[in-house]
Every structure is written in structure tokens, then in C-alpha cells.
Design a protein around this motif. Sequence first.
Motif, PDB file in Angstrom:
ATOM      1  N   PRO A  56       3.808  -4.527   6.891  1.00 19.95           N
ATOM      2  CA  PRO A  56       3.047  -4.066   8.773  1.00 19.95           C
ATOM      3  C   PRO A  56       2.833  -2.624   9.436  1.00 19.95           C
ATOM      4  O   PRO A  56       2.485  -2.277  10.173  1.00 19.95           O
ATOM      5  CB  PRO A  56       4.629  -3.938   9.485  1.00 19.95           C
ATOM      6  N   LYS A  57       2.119  -1.679   7.960  1.00 25.43           N
ATOM      7  CA  LYS A  57       1.625  -0.763   8.328  1.00 25.43           C
ATOM      8  C   LYS A  57       0.696   0.133   7.149  1.00 25.43           C
ATOM      9  O   LYS A  57       0.954  -0.122   6.012  1.00 25.43           O
ATOM     10  CB  LYS A  57       2.991   0.877   8.406  1.00 25.43           C
ATOM     11  N   GLN A  58      -0.365   0.101   7.836  1.00 27.22           N
ATOM     12  CA  GLN A  58      -1.835   0.372   6.891  1.00 27.22           C
ATOM     13  C   GLN A  58      -1.855   2.142   6.714  1.00 27.22           C
ATOM     14  O   GLN A  58      -1.006   3.191   7.153  1.00 27.22           O
ATOM     15  CB  GLN A  58      -2.865   0.092   7.990  1.00 27.22           C
ATOM     16  N   THR A  59      -1.615   2.208   4.977  1.00 25.76           N
ATOM     17  CA  THR A  59      -1.504   3.285   4.586  1.00 25.76           C
ATOM     18  C   THR A  59      -2.364   3.207   3.058  1.00 25.76           C
ATOM     19  O   THR A  59      -2.482   2.357   2.284  1.00 25.76           O
ATOM     20  CB  THR A  59       0.116   3.792   4.088  1.00 25.76           C
ATOM     21  N   LEU A  60      -4.254   4.758   3.470  1.00 27.11           N
ATOM     22  CA  LEU A  60      -4.276   4.535   2.273  1.00 27.11           C
ATOM     23  C   LEU A  60      -3.897   5.798   1.550  1.00 27.11           C
ATOM     24  O   LEU A  60      -3.298   6.761   1.702  1.00 27.11           O
ATOM     25  CB  LEU A  60      -5.812   5.212   2.596  1.00 27.11           C
ATOM     26  N   LEU A  61      -3.293   5.741   0.458  1.00 24.52           N
ATOM     27  CA  LEU A  61      -2.784   6.428  -1.119  1.00 24.52           C
ATOM     28  C   LEU A  61      -3.805   6.412  -2.482  1.00 24.52           C
ATOM     29  O   LEU A  61      -4.683   5.793  -2.896  1.00 24.52           O
ATOM     30  CB  LEU A  61      -2.236   5.786  -1.504  1.00 24.52           C
ATOM     31  N   ALA A  62      -4.147   8.132  -2.179  1.00 26.41           N
ATOM     32  CA  ALA A  62      -4.844   8.167  -3.818  1.00 26.41           C
ATOM     33  C   ALA A  62      -3.881   8.402  -4.562  1.00 26.41           C
ATOM     34  O   ALA A  62      -3.013   9.603  -4.383  1.00 26.41           O
ATOM     35  CB  ALA A  62      -5.656   9.670  -2.694  1.00 26.41           C
ATOM     36  N   ILE A  63      -3.710   8.376  -5.487  1.00 29.66           N
ATOM     37  CA  ILE A  63      -3.047   8.449  -6.905  1.00 29.66           C
ATOM     38  C   ILE A  63      -3.666   9.054  -8.193  1.00 29.66           C
ATOM     39  O   ILE A  63      -4.809   7.818  -8.305  1.00 29.66           O
ATOM     40  CB  ILE A  63      -2.126   7.017  -7.126  1.00 29.66           C
ATOM     41  N   ARG A  64      -3.371   9.581  -9.239  1.00 27.63           N
ATOM     42  CA  ARG A  64      -3.215   9.967 -10.495  1.00 27.63           C
ATOM     43  C   ARG A  64      -2.782   9.061 -10.806  1.00 27.63           C
ATOM     44  O   ARG A  64      -1.162   8.747 -10.991  1.00 27.63           O
ATOM     45  CB  ARG A  64      -2.793  11.320 -10.397  1.00 27.63           C
TER      46      ARG A  64
END
Length: 168
Positions: free
Chosen positions: A31-39
Amino acid sequence: MAIRQRPSQEFVATPVYSEKAGLVFISSSWPKQTLLAIRPDGNGDVTGTHVVWRDDKGAPYVPSLIVAGDFLLSVNNSGAAFCYKAATGEVLWQEKLGRHHASPVLVKGLVFFINDNGQVNVIKPGTKFERVAQYELGEQCYASPAISDGQVFLRGFKHIFCLGRKAN
């Protein structure tokens, strides 16, 4: 023991990897848009240790993200395109390009964004917004472009379009 929450329940966009930044980028959709940058070098739950940066404003709902050199580009649910410095998450620019279902594609260093109304915006990734070209298909388009032999194929609601010439 703390239980970590995932950023959302659904993920539609395809994850992408930046070799230069050494990061995997994912975007949750509902229900929520979240962009993540992950090692990508961890094991198990890496939420507290490997998330390098996150952003809620430029996270896409359906279109996938795209990496172009030092940059990560996206288009959010309200139709704003974002260009990030991939390594840090710094927003370099944002520009309204219209609602998108189609994922952007990279062709010879340029990013093609096709909005739902059939407008093709060709953007040069960089620290400032630079539109190299703009085309009108004249019909709606929700499909991501296909690239073959130097040509870009677009499937509108009624027609198939081809941009470019066949490579020799």
C-alpha cells in the motif's frame, strides 16, 4: 527481539543492479511506494544493515527503475520522473512526464519514457533534466518498449510503432 516490517506487501517493478554503485534497487508498490537501495552482500534479514538509502517520493508503482551510468531513474505514480545519484540517493532532478505503466528503456545512453497517453520522452541522464526528443504516438500506450537490431518497438492500443532504422 524486534520484528522488522517489510516496506510494503506487493512489489511490481523489477529490481535493478548498478555495478558502479554496487547496489540493488527495489521499489515496493502497495500500500506504500518505497524505493530502497540495498548492498547485495548480506545474508538473512539485512534491513538494518544493508539498506544504504531509501526514498518515498520517486518510488514507482508499476514501471521498473532504470540505471544509466551513475544515475538511477524512475517515474512515480503521479507521473513525476526522478533522477538520482545512484550511489547516494541524492535527487538531481524531477520532472512531470505523465502517468506511466510502461517501464523506461536505455538506448545508446538515452532513456525512453513512454507515458500512458502515448507521449515518448527521450531523456539524457545527468545532473540536470535534458529532454533530447519528444514524440506523440497518437494513441494510448501501456506496454514497455522492445529493442531489437537498432530499433525501438512500441505497442499502442491500436498500432505497433517502430523508431529507428535496422542496423547494418
